[in-house]
Motif scaffolding. Structure first.
Motif, PDB file in Angstrom:
ATOM      1  N   GLY A 261       0.820  -1.208   0.000  1.00  0.00           N
ATOM      2  CA  GLY A 261       0.000   0.000   0.000  1.00  0.00           C
ATOM      3  C   GLY A 261       0.853   1.257   0.000  1.00  0.00           C
ATOM      4  O   GLY A 261       1.873   1.331   0.679  1.00  0.00           O
ATOM      5  N   PHE A 262       0.413   2.239  -0.758  1.00  0.00           N
ATOM      6  CA  PHE A 262       1.047   3.560  -0.812  1.00  0.00           C
ATOM      7  C   PHE A 262       0.036   4.594  -0.362  1.00  0.00           C
ATOM      8  O   PHE A 262      -1.067   4.662  -0.910  1.00  0.00           O
ATOM      9  N   VAL A 263       0.390   5.391   0.629  1.00  0.00           N
ATOM     10  CA  VAL A 263      -0.491   6.452   1.112  1.00  0.00           C
ATOM     11  C   VAL A 263      -0.307   7.642   0.181  1.00  0.00           C
ATOM     12  O   VAL A 263       0.718   8.317   0.199  1.00  0.00           O
ATOM     13  N   LEU A 264      -1.320   7.888  -0.638  1.00  0.00           N
ATOM     14  CA  LEU A 264      -1.229   8.928  -1.659  1.00  0.00           C
ATOM     15  C   LEU A 264      -1.788  10.260  -1.195  1.00  0.00           C
ATOM     16  O   LEU A 264      -1.455  11.304  -1.756  1.00  0.00           O
ATOM     17  N   ALA A 265      -2.676  10.237  -0.204  1.00  0.00           N
ATOM     18  CA  ALA A 265      -3.269  11.479   0.306  1.00  0.00           C
ATOM     19  C   ALA A 265      -3.753  11.238   1.735  1.00  0.00           C
ATOM     20  O   ALA A 265      -4.042  10.106   2.125  1.00  0.00           O
ATOM     21  N   ARG A 266      -3.874  12.326   2.491  1.00  0.00           N
ATOM     22  CA  ARG A 266      -4.406  12.292   3.863  1.00  0.00           C
ATOM     23  C   ARG A 266      -5.542  13.288   3.989  1.00  0.00           C
ATOM     24  O   ARG A 266      -5.535  14.336   3.371  1.00  0.00           O
ATOM     25  N   ARG A 267      -6.495  12.930   4.799  1.00  0.00           N
ATOM     26  CA  ARG A 267      -7.643  13.780   5.166  1.00  0.00           C
ATOM     27  C   ARG A 267      -8.385  14.325   3.967  1.00  0.00           C
ATOM     28  O   ARG A 267      -8.286  15.520   3.705  1.00  0.00           O
ATOM     29  N   PRO A 268      -9.111  13.610   3.208  1.00  0.00           N
ATOM     30  CA  PRO A 268      -9.388  12.188   3.393  1.00  0.00           C
ATOM     31  C   PRO A 268      -8.250  11.330   2.848  1.00  0.00           C
ATOM     32  O   PRO A 268      -7.529  11.731   1.923  1.00  0.00           O
ATOM     33  N   ASP A 269      -8.105  10.142   3.434  1.00  0.00           N
ATOM     34  CA  ASP A 269      -6.993   9.260   3.104  1.00  0.00           C
ATOM     35  C   ASP A 269      -7.239   8.482   1.810  1.00  0.00           C
ATOM     36  O   ASP A 269      -8.353   8.023   1.549  1.00  0.00           O
ATOM     37  N   THR A 270      -6.166   8.363   1.029  1.00  0.00           N
ATOM     38  CA  THR A 270      -6.176   7.516  -0.163  1.00  0.00           C
ATOM     39  C   THR A 270      -4.980   6.587  -0.066  1.00  0.00           C
ATOM     40  O   THR A 270      -3.844   7.050   0.097  1.00  0.00           O
ATOM     41  N   VAL A 271      -5.252   5.298  -0.123  1.00  0.00           N
ATOM     42  CA  VAL A 271      -4.213   4.266  -0.125  1.00  0.00           C
ATOM     43  C   VAL A 271      -4.462   3.395  -1.346  1.00  0.00           C
ATOM     44  O   VAL A 271      -5.543   2.837  -1.508  1.00  0.00           O
ATOM     45  N   ARG A 272      -3.470   3.294  -2.201  1.00  0.00           N
ATOM     46  CA  ARG A 272      -3.561   2.456  -3.404  1.00  0.00           C
ATOM     47  C   ARG A 272      -2.454   1.412  -3.368  1.00  0.00           C
ATOM     48  O   ARG A 272      -1.369   1.657  -2.820  1.00  0.00           O
ATOM     49  N   ALA A 273      -2.737   0.254  -3.967  1.00  0.00           N
ATOM     50  CA  ALA A 273      -1.772  -0.844  -4.048  1.00  0.00           C
ATOM     51  C   ALA A 273      -1.690  -1.297  -5.501  1.00  0.00           C
ATOM     52  O   ALA A 273      -2.481  -2.130  -5.938  1.00  0.00           O
ATOM     53  N   PRO A 274      -0.747  -0.744  -6.274  1.00  0.00           N
ATOM     54  CA  PRO A 274      -0.647  -1.140  -7.680  1.00  0.00           C
ATOM     55  C   PRO A 274      -0.213  -2.598  -7.801  1.00  0.00           C
ATOM     56  O   PRO A 274       0.353  -3.174  -6.874  1.00  0.00           O
ATOM     57  N   ASP A 275      -0.469  -3.186  -8.955  1.00  0.00           N
ATOM     58  CA  ASP A 275      -0.103  -4.580  -9.172  1.00  0.00           C
ATOM     59  C   ASP A 275       1.406  -4.780  -9.123  1.00  0.00           C
ATOM     60  O   ASP A 275       1.889  -5.803  -8.649  1.00  0.00           O
ATOM     61  N   VAL A 276       2.150  -3.812  -9.600  1.00  0.00           N
ATOM     62  CA  VAL A 276       3.617  -3.789  -9.524  1.00  0.00           C
ATOM     63  C   VAL A 276       4.003  -2.335  -9.284  1.00  0.00           C
ATOM     64  O   VAL A 276       3.380  -1.427  -9.835  1.00  0.00           O
ATOM     65  N   ALA A 277       5.021  -2.131  -8.452  1.00  0.00           N
ATOM     66  CA  ALA A 277       5.476  -0.766  -8.181  1.00  0.00           C
ATOM     67  C   ALA A 277       6.997  -0.735  -8.153  1.00  0.00           C
ATOM     68  O   ALA A 277       7.644  -1.707  -7.749  1.00  0.00           O
ATOM     69  N   PHE A 278       7.551   0.391  -8.561  1.00  0.00           N
ATOM     70  CA  PHE A 278       8.986   0.634  -8.465  1.00  0.00           C
ATOM     71  C   PHE A 278       9.199   1.894  -7.640  1.00  0.00           C
ATOM     72  O   PHE A 278       8.535   2.912  -7.851  1.00  0.00           O
ATOM     73  N   VAL A 279      10.149   1.799  -6.694  1.00  0.00           N
ATOM     74  CA  VAL A 279      10.552   2.929  -5.866  1.00  0.00           C
ATOM     75  C   VAL A 279      12.069   3.057  -5.980  1.00  0.00           C
ATOM     76  O   VAL A 279      12.795   2.056  -5.854  1.00  0.00           O
ATOM     77  N   THR A 280      12.561   4.270  -6.216  1.00  0.00           N
ATOM     78  CA  THR A 280      13.998   4.477  -6.360  1.00  0.00           C
ATOM     79  C   THR A 280      14.734   4.125  -5.071  1.00  0.00           C
ATOM     80  O   THR A 280      14.164   4.150  -3.970  1.00  0.00           O
ATOM     81  N   LYS A 281      16.003   3.827  -5.230  1.00  0.00           N
ATOM     82  CA  LYS A 281      16.862   3.478  -4.090  1.00  0.00           C
ATOM     83  C   LYS A 281      16.876   4.597  -3.050  1.00  0.00           C
ATOM     84  O   LYS A 281      16.775   4.353  -1.847  1.00  0.00           O
ATOM     85  N   GLU A 282      16.989   5.831  -3.510  1.00  0.00           N
ATOM     86  CA  GLU A 282      17.041   6.973  -2.584  1.00  0.00           C
ATOM     87  C   GLU A 282      15.767   7.072  -1.757  1.00  0.00           C
ATOM     88  O   GLU A 282      15.821   7.289  -0.539  1.00  0.00           O
ATOM     89  N   ARG A 283      14.631   6.926  -2.413  1.00  0.00           N
ATOM     90  CA  ARG A 283      13.361   7.018  -1.673  1.00  0.00           C
ATOM     91  C   ARG A 283      13.216   5.843  -0.715  1.00  0.00           C
ATOM     92  O   ARG A 283      12.758   6.008   0.412  1.00  0.00           O
ATOM     93  N   TRP A 284      13.584   4.638  -1.169  1.00  0.00           N
ATOM     94  CA  TRP A 284      13.468   3.461  -0.309  1.00  0.00           C
ATOM     95  C   TRP A 284      14.298   3.636   0.968  1.00  0.00           C
ATOM     96  O   TRP A 284      13.850   3.329   2.061  1.00  0.00           O
ATOM     97  N   GLU A 285      15.508   4.130   0.815  1.00  0.00           N
ATOM     98  CA  GLU A 285      16.400   4.308   1.968  1.00  0.00           C
ATOM     99  C   GLU A 285      15.909   5.385   2.925  1.00  0.00           C
ATOM    100  O   GLU A 285      16.298   5.402   4.089  1.00  0.00           O
ATOM    101  N   ASN A 286      15.028   6.274   2.461  1.00  0.00           N
ATOM    102  CA  ASN A 286      14.510   7.333   3.325  1.00  0.00           C
ATOM    103  C   ASN A 286      13.212   6.974   4.038  1.00  0.00           C
ATOM    104  O   ASN A 286      12.729   7.766   4.854  1.00  0.00           O
ATOM    105  N   TYR A 287      12.643   5.805   3.739  1.00  0.00           N
ATOM    106  CA  TYR A 287      11.441   5.397   4.473  1.00  0.00           C
ATOM    107  C   TYR A 287      11.830   5.071   5.906  1.00  0.00           C
ATOM    108  O   TYR A 287      12.752   4.289   6.147  1.00  0.00           O
ATOM    109  N   SER A 288      11.117   5.649   6.856  1.00  0.00           N
ATOM    110  CA  SER A 288      11.432   5.371   8.254  1.00  0.00           C
ATOM    111  C   SER A 288      10.972   3.972   8.665  1.00  0.00           C
ATOM    112  O   SER A 288      11.589   3.341   9.510  1.00  0.00           O
ATOM    113  N   ASP A 289       9.882   3.476   8.057  1.00  0.00           N
ATOM    114  CA  ASP A 289       9.378   2.143   8.387  1.00  0.00           C
ATOM    115  C   ASP A 289       8.781   1.493   7.142  1.00  0.00           C
ATOM    116  O   ASP A 289       7.577   1.577   6.911  1.00  0.00           O
TER     117      ASP A 289
END
Length: 179
Positions: free
Chosen positions: A64-92
């Motif tokens: 799941g990817f949190v795309l918006a808050r208040r109101p919340d939007t969470v989408r789960a694409p069939d396949v997703a790519f996230v760059t190395k830099e962004r992945w390393e910056n996720y706290s959890d």
């Protein structure tokens, strides 16, 4: 009733894929065999390239990817790519990931309506996804979106290109649908 990311986490696992669209719960039945085969074919080729070049992470359809808050939007694409830099910056990275994937891939299923797929593409792009591919196993085509109103269609004789989002990645569309 508007639901939140936290409400989505608390739902029981009943076999349905669930997303939030502007606070409203969206449920889909499990996909069929052609859908799974198509998603895995594209995802495997993408993952192989991304790992070989240490570009980031390729994630499966239950991410799941949190795309918006208040109101919340969470989408789960069939396949997703996230760059190395962004992945390393996720706290959890064990939870839903904040923000969009750099590349979102959706594979059409019999249960998808054109309006639902349009809404998914719109959500990804509005949140900042750089590239969205919508794969149609029936027509054996891929719609490439950088903007919602100007998709480019790649047919069976064409080649998908990761452009600057997934540098160096190319895949003949025919390979996605090989038997």
């Amino acid at each position: 009733m508007n639901r939140s990311v936290e409400d989505l986490y608390a739902l029981p696992d009943d076999g349905y894929a669930r997303e939030l669209q502007a606070g409203f719960l969206v449920s889909e039945p499990p996909a069929g065999g052609r859908h799974g085969d198509t998603a895995l074919a594209l995802g495997s080729a993408l993952r192989r390239h991304v790992r070989e070049h240490r570009l980031g992470r390729v994630l499966a359809n239950d991410t799941g990817f949190v795309l918006a808050r208040r109101p919340d939007t969470v989408r789960a694409p069939d396949v997703a790519f996230v760059t190395k830099e962004r992945w390393e910056n996720y706290s959890d990275p064990s939870g839903f990931l904040p923000g969009p994937p750099d590349l979102a891939v959706e594979v059409l299923s019999a249960s998808n309506t054109p309006g639902e797929m349009h809404a998914k593409v719109a959500d990804f792009l509005a949140a900042g996804a750089r590239l969205v591919w919508v794969v149609d196993p029936e027509a054996k085509t891929v719609a490439v979106y950088r903007t919602l109103l100007a998709p480019r269609f790649v047919g069976l004789d064409g080649v998908l290109d990761g452009e600057e989002v997934v540098p160096g990645f190319t895949l003949p569309v025919a390979e996605i649908f090989e038997d």
